[in-house]
Design a protein around this motif. Structure first.
Motif, PDB file in Angstrom:
ATOM      1  N   SER A 195      -1.711   0.479  14.482  1.00  0.00           N
ATOM      2  CA  SER A 195      -2.909   0.871  14.525  1.00  0.00           C
ATOM      3  C   SER A 195      -3.527   2.008  13.613  1.00  0.00           C
ATOM      4  CB  SER A 195      -3.572   1.202  15.908  1.00  0.00           C
ATOM      5  OG  SER A 195      -2.716   2.142  16.608  1.00  0.00           O
ATOM      6  N   ALA A 220      -0.681   0.625  18.746  1.00  0.00           N
ATOM      7  CA  ALA A 220      -0.941  -1.065  18.698  1.00  0.00           C
ATOM      8  C   ALA A 220      -0.176  -1.663  17.729  1.00  0.00           C
ATOM      9  CB  ALA A 220      -2.148  -1.377  19.342  1.00  0.00           C
ATOM     10  N   ASN A 238      -2.422  -7.421  17.089  1.00  0.00           N
ATOM     11  CA  ASN A 238      -2.448  -6.568  18.677  1.00  0.00           C
ATOM     12  C   ASN A 238      -1.659  -7.147  19.356  1.00  0.00           C
ATOM     13  OD1 ASN A 238      -4.458  -4.635  17.643  1.00  0.00           O
ATOM     14  ND2 ASN A 238      -6.055  -6.232  17.758  1.00  0.00           N
ATOM     15  N   PRO A 241       0.324  -3.159  23.028  1.00  0.00           N
ATOM     16  CA  PRO A 241      -0.477  -2.064  23.188  1.00  0.00           C
ATOM     17  C   PRO A 241       0.325  -0.894  22.778  1.00  0.00           C
ATOM     18  CG  PRO A 241       0.773  -2.612  25.106  1.00  0.00           C
ATOM     19  CD  PRO A 241       1.146  -3.898  24.271  1.00  0.00           C
ATOM     20  N   ASN A 243       1.204   1.639  24.081  1.00  0.00           N
ATOM     21  CA  ASN A 243       2.167   2.363  25.149  1.00  0.00           C
ATOM     22  C   ASN A 243       3.374   1.230  25.205  1.00  0.00           C
ATOM     23  OD1 ASN A 243       0.843   0.170  26.521  1.00  0.00           O
ATOM     24  ND2 ASN A 243       0.797   1.552  28.462  1.00  0.00           N
ATOM     25  N   TRP A 244       3.741   0.680  24.028  1.00  0.00           N
ATOM     26  CA  TRP A 244       4.825  -0.448  24.185  1.00  0.00           C
ATOM     27  C   TRP A 244       6.275   0.114  24.202  1.00  0.00           C
ATOM     28  CZ3 TRP A 244       8.581   0.520  20.730  1.00  0.00           C
ATOM     29  CH2 TRP A 244       8.313   1.210  19.432  1.00  0.00           C
ATOM     30  N   TYR A 250       6.775  -9.266  24.217  1.00  0.00           N
ATOM     31  CA  TYR A 250       5.130  -9.254  23.996  1.00  0.00           C
ATOM     32  C   TYR A 250       4.858 -10.658  23.404  1.00  0.00           C
ATOM     33  CZ  TYR A 250       5.352  -4.370  25.028  1.00  0.00           C
ATOM     34  OH  TYR A 250       5.812  -3.053  25.546  1.00  0.00           O
TER      35      TYR A 250
END
Length: 257
Positions: A195, A220, A238, A241, A243-244, A250
């Motif tokens: 991000s 992200a 995306n 997130p 906090n991966w 995912y």
């Protein structure tokens, strides 16, 4: 005015046709049939059958029992991971007549240089060979055979849902295993975007894994993926997130056809 309108309608019509043709051509099509041999390995647990591709347990990773390890020529340094093959036993008394099965490539069948290529070294280059899961093998032949000649072809991988990304590594080194790939089933190149970053090219690690040496913790993450077979590129925005965590898988809602 009428002539211009007519011209515009014609141009629009042919543009739509071109776009439809492009969309259809992007979908993976079955290949021609080829000849190979097949054996079987493993048990019914699925452990270790994701092996060299990095899929882990093929049941928990969504591939199920119909899997195979590929000889070196098919494995192609890991670019064969995830590809789907239809197999049919041929020219053997052990064949189950009229039956075929489709398997996903999840592992490497390594060469056995201590054995002759025609006597135990079934996966030695340049042989084309499938070491199938036991349950997949018994759909096309009896286990007593040990090894049977087969006809095979590449077929589209029919997957439910989108691509899945298993994360390993840390905040400064991201290693991603790409799973549940539809269409051709394979991946040739991959990029990651945080991000707070632009697109960062990921290098092929091994099997179905790609890595990026970049500071991506706390962001992200999105991914851009190109198919090895069709050269089609899709973007999954995306996916993870900010906090991966390493060790997590995912998903997304896009996939190849």
């Amino acid at each position: 005015m009428g002539s211009l309108l007519h011209t515009w309608i014609l141009v629009s019509f042919f543009l739509v046709l071109a776009l439809v043709h492009e969309a259809k051509s992007a979908a993976f099509r079955p290949s021609a049939w080829g000849n190979a041999h097949a054996t079987f390995y493993g048990d019914d647990s699925g452990n270790g059958m994701g092996g060299a591709c990095g899929y882990g347990n093929v049941y928990s990773s969504g591939y199920g029992a119909n899997t195979a390890a590929l000889s070196t020529v098919l494995f192609n340094s890991g670019y064969g991971c995830g590809q789907c093959f239809q197999l049919q036993c041929t020219n053997s008394k052990w064949c189950t007549k009229g039956s075929s099965t489709t398997v996903t490539a999840t592992n490497l069948c390594p060469p056995n240089w201590a054995q002759d290529s025609n006597n135990g070294g079934w996966c030695n280059p340049p042989r084309t060979h499938f070491d199938m899961s036991r349950s997949a093998f018994t759909k096309i032949a009896q286990m007593q055979a040990g090894i049977v000649p087969v006809m095979f072809r590449r077929v589209p991988c029919i997957r439910t849902g989108g691509l899945r990304f298993n994360f390993q590594g840390n905040d400064y080194w991201l290693l991603v295993y790409v799973m549940n790939v539809g269409g051709g089933g394979d991946v040739s190149s991959m990029w990651v975007k945080g991000s707070k970053t632009g697109w960062i090219s990921m290098s092929h690690n091994w099997g179905a894994s790609y890595q990026a040496f970049a500071t991506l913790g706390g962001q992200a993450l999105s991914f851009k993926i190109t198919s090895y077979t069709n050269h089609e590129t899709i973007i999954a925005y995306n996916v993870a997130p900010a906090n991966w965590q390493a060790g997590m898988t995912y998903g997304c809602n896009v996939n190849f056809r």
